[in-house]
Design an enzyme around this catalytic site. Structure first.
Site, PDB file in Angstrom:
ATOM      1  N   GLY A   1       0.762  -1.245   0.000  1.00 32.54           N
ATOM      2  CA  GLY A   1       0.000   0.000   0.000  1.00 32.54           C
ATOM      3  C   GLY A   1       0.789   1.291   0.000  1.00 32.54           C
ATOM      4  O   GLY A   1       0.316   2.310  -0.488  1.00 32.54           O
TER       5      GLY A   1
ATOM      6  N   GLU B   1       3.742   3.995   6.141  1.00 31.88           N
ATOM      7  CA  GLU B   1       2.514   3.210   5.959  1.00 31.88           C
ATOM      8  C   GLU B   1       1.518   3.969   5.086  1.00 31.88           C
ATOM      9  O   GLU B   1       1.527   5.198   5.064  1.00 31.88           O
ATOM     10  CB  GLU B   1       1.854   2.974   7.323  1.00 31.88           C
ATOM     11  CG  GLU B   1       2.131   1.618   7.944  1.00 31.88           C
ATOM     12  CD  GLU B   1       1.310   0.501   7.309  1.00 31.88           C
ATOM     13  OE1 GLU B   1       0.897   0.618   6.126  1.00 31.88           O
ATOM     14  OE2 GLU B   1       1.084  -0.501   7.992  1.00 31.88           O
TER      15      GLU B   1
ATOM     16  N   ASP C   1      -4.859   1.566  10.924  1.00 31.97           N
ATOM     17  CA  ASP C   1      -6.263   1.347  11.290  1.00 31.97           C
ATOM     18  C   ASP C   1      -6.315   0.814  12.729  1.00 31.97           C
ATOM     19  O   ASP C   1      -6.256   1.597  13.671  1.00 31.97           O
ATOM     20  CB  ASP C   1      -6.867   0.377  10.266  1.00 31.97           C
ATOM     21  CG  ASP C   1      -8.345   0.091  10.480  1.00 31.97           C
ATOM     22  OD1 ASP C   1      -8.988   0.813  11.260  1.00 31.97           O
ATOM     23  OD2 ASP C   1      -8.867  -0.853   9.855  1.00 31.97           O
TER      24      ASP C   1
ATOM     25  N   GLY D   1      -3.974  -0.756  14.169  1.00 31.56           N
ATOM     26  CA  GLY D   1      -2.624  -0.609  14.718  1.00 31.56           C
ATOM     27  C   GLY D   1      -1.901  -1.940  14.862  1.00 31.56           C
ATOM     28  O   GLY D   1      -0.723  -1.975  15.234  1.00 31.56           O
TER      29      GLY D   1
ATOM     30  N   THR E   1      -0.852  -4.065  12.578  1.00 26.49           N
ATOM     31  CA  THR E   1       0.272  -4.198  11.647  1.00 26.49           C
ATOM     32  C   THR E   1       1.477  -3.390  12.122  1.00 26.49           C
ATOM     33  O   THR E   1       2.602  -3.896  12.149  1.00 26.49           O
ATOM     34  CB  THR E   1      -0.136  -3.717  10.238  1.00 26.49           C
ATOM     35  OG1 THR E   1      -1.312  -4.397   9.836  1.00 26.49           O
ATOM     36  CG2 THR E   1       0.979  -3.964   9.235  1.00 26.49           C
TER      37      THR E   1
ATOM     38  N   LYS F   1      -6.386   6.406  10.583  1.00 25.64           N
ATOM     39  CA  LYS F   1      -7.824   6.093  10.759  1.00 25.64           C
ATOM     40  C   LYS F   1      -8.032   5.659  12.202  1.00 25.64           C
ATOM     41  O   LYS F   1      -7.579   4.619  12.616  1.00 25.64           O
ATOM     42  CB  LYS F   1      -8.228   4.985   9.783  1.00 25.64           C
ATOM     43  CG  LYS F   1      -9.708   4.676   9.798  1.00 25.64           C
ATOM     44  CD  LYS F   1     -10.162   3.952   8.545  1.00 25.64           C
ATOM     45  CE  LYS F   1      -9.937   2.462   8.582  1.00 25.64           C
ATOM     46  NZ  LYS F   1     -10.424   1.791   7.355  1.00 25.64           N
TER      47      LYS F   1
ATOM     48  N   ASP G   1      -5.747  -0.305  -1.608  1.00 24.53           N
ATOM     49  CA  ASP G   1      -6.561  -1.200  -2.431  1.00 24.53           C
ATOM     50  C   ASP G   1      -7.807  -1.702  -1.721  1.00 24.53           C
ATOM     51  O   ASP G   1      -7.901  -1.678  -0.494  1.00 24.53           O
ATOM     52  CB  ASP G   1      -5.747  -2.429  -2.829  1.00 24.53           C
ATOM     53  CG  ASP G   1      -5.576  -3.397  -1.655  1.00 24.53           C
ATOM     54  OD1 ASP G   1      -5.090  -2.955  -0.601  1.00 24.53           O
ATOM     55  OD2 ASP G   1      -5.955  -4.575  -1.791  1.00 24.53           O
TER      56      ASP G   1
ATOM     57  N   ARG H   1      -5.469   0.751  -6.627  1.00 26.04           N
ATOM     58  CA  ARG H   1      -4.191   1.283  -6.146  1.00 26.04           C
ATOM     59  C   ARG H   1      -3.647   2.389  -7.059  1.00 26.04           C
ATOM     60  O   ARG H   1      -2.910   3.265  -6.618  1.00 26.04           O
ATOM     61  CB  ARG H   1      -3.124   0.171  -6.091  1.00 26.04           C
ATOM     62  CG  ARG H   1      -3.347  -0.873  -5.033  1.00 26.04           C
ATOM     63  CD  ARG H   1      -2.068  -1.699  -4.868  1.00 26.04           C
ATOM     64  NE  ARG H   1      -2.297  -2.968  -4.182  1.00 26.04           N
ATOM     65  CZ  ARG H   1      -2.313  -3.118  -2.863  1.00 26.04           C
ATOM     66  NH1 ARG H   1      -2.148  -2.079  -2.080  1.00 26.04           N
ATOM     67  NH2 ARG H   1      -2.515  -4.290  -2.333  1.00 26.04           N
TER      68      ARG H   1
HETATM   69  P1  IMP Z   1      -4.179  -2.326  10.804  1.00 26.49           P
HETATM   70  O1  IMP Z   1      -3.252  -3.486  11.119  1.00 26.49           O
HETATM   71  O2  IMP Z   1      -5.583  -2.622  11.207  1.00 26.49           O
HETATM   72  O3  IMP Z   1      -3.691  -1.016  11.380  1.00 26.49           O
HETATM   73  O4  IMP Z   1      -4.268  -2.225   9.252  1.00 26.49           O
HETATM   74  C1  IMP Z   1      -3.245  -1.771   8.507  1.00 26.49           C
HETATM   75  C2  IMP Z   1      -3.304  -2.246   7.076  1.00 26.49           C
HETATM   76  O5  IMP Z   1      -4.624  -2.614   6.658  1.00 26.49           O
HETATM   77  C3  IMP Z   1      -2.882  -1.121   6.186  1.00 26.49           C
HETATM   78  O6  IMP Z   1      -1.495  -1.150   5.938  1.00 26.49           O
HETATM   79  C4  IMP Z   1      -3.706  -1.346   4.944  1.00 26.49           C
HETATM   80  O7  IMP Z   1      -2.991  -2.166   4.026  1.00 26.49           O
HETATM   81  C5  IMP Z   1      -4.941  -2.070   5.410  1.00 26.49           C
HETATM   82  N1  IMP Z   1      -6.090  -1.118   5.555  1.00 26.49           N
HETATM   83  C6  IMP Z   1      -6.645  -0.665   6.715  1.00 26.49           C
HETATM   84  N2  IMP Z   1      -7.647   0.199   6.471  1.00 26.49           N
HETATM   85  C7  IMP Z   1      -7.719   0.313   5.116  1.00 26.49           C
HETATM   86  C8  IMP Z   1      -8.527   1.113   4.230  1.00 26.49           C
HETATM   87  O8  IMP Z   1      -9.410   1.912   4.620  1.00 26.49           O
HETATM   88  N3  IMP Z   1      -8.284   0.961   2.905  1.00 26.49           N
HETATM   89  C9  IMP Z   1      -7.320   0.118   2.402  1.00 26.49           C
HETATM   90  N4  IMP Z   1      -6.529  -0.616   3.195  1.00 26.49           N
HETATM   91  C10 IMP Z   1      -6.723  -0.539   4.543  1.00 26.49           C
HETATM   92 MG    MG Z   2      -3.845  -3.499   1.994  1.00 25.72          MG
END
Ligand code: IMP
Ligand code: MG
Length: 172
Positions: free
Chosen positions: A41, A96, A100, A102, A104, A128, A156, A162
């Site tokens: 991403g 990043e 979202d 957190g 990851t 987010k 994506d 993308r």
């Molecule tokens: P997290 O682990 O929930 O913080 O998610 C992180 C990863 O989820 C990001 O690096 C994105 O690849 C994917 N992601 C989270 N929210 C979105 C979104 O709204 N659109 C696209 N990808 C997302």
């Molecule tokens: Mg993704």
């Protein structure tokens, strides 16, 4: 059919990326910085951000996936590309597309710490906030939103969108 609503135009994105690049250039002036992009991403954001920096940097990528083809995180992280350069005692900037829950970024911070860098800072195109599961210090965020699924500018949905130059809210 999924519908797309523009969140940030190309111009908005350029301004926000330039502002964050100025802060990073000033914060790391005189020191070495290694940017580590999170694939896939971040590839568009990192390439714009890197070209706006006025300090020398090295660039590497890690590959992670947690989403599969869904809009909700699976919570399971897969590392499918490891770092390829030496980051010991270096200043690291993790780049990043979006933070979202957190999950990851927390996983990546632990992974990168195992290589004994000097510092680890976090930079994201989009912060987010609503579904954040643990407190994370995001050092640089270009844009903050509460909720919604965002695509374009590298982000994506099931590998689509993308390539779009703008950022959109996807309504399924
Ligand atoms: P997290 O682990 O929930 O913080 O998610 C992180 C990863 O989820 C990001 O690096 C994105 O690849 C994917 N992601 C989270 N929210 C979105 C979104 O709204 N659109 C696209 N990808 C997302
Ligand atoms: Mg993704």
């Amino acid at each position: 059919m999924p519908e797309l609503y523009e969140v940030l135009s190309k111009e908005d994105i350029d301004k926000k990326v330039a502002a964050v690049a100025r802060r990073i250039s000033s914060d790391f002036k005189g020191s070495e910085l290694v940017m580590i992009g999170v694939l896939k991403g971040s590839f568009v954001f990192l390439s714009d951000l890197a070209r706006q920096l006025t300090i020398p940097v090295k660039i590497d990528f890690v590959g992670v996936s947690s989403y599969g083809d869904d809009v909700a995180s699976s919570g399971r992280i897969q590392l499918n590309r490891e770092i390829g350069i030496d980051i010991k005692e270096k200043n690291i900037l993790v780049v990043e597309d979006i933070v979202d829950t957190g999950i990851t970024i927390n996983y990546l911070i632990d992974y990168l710490k195992s290589f004994n860098p000097l510092t680890i800072s976090i930079c994201t195109m989009i912060d987010k906030q609503q579904r954040r599961e643990s407190e994370i210090r995001i050092d640089y965020a270009c844009h903050e939103i509460q909720e919604g699924f965002i695509v374009g500018y590298g982000l994506d949905y099931a590998e689509n969108y993308r390539h779009l130059p703008e950022l959109y809210h996807l309504k399924l």
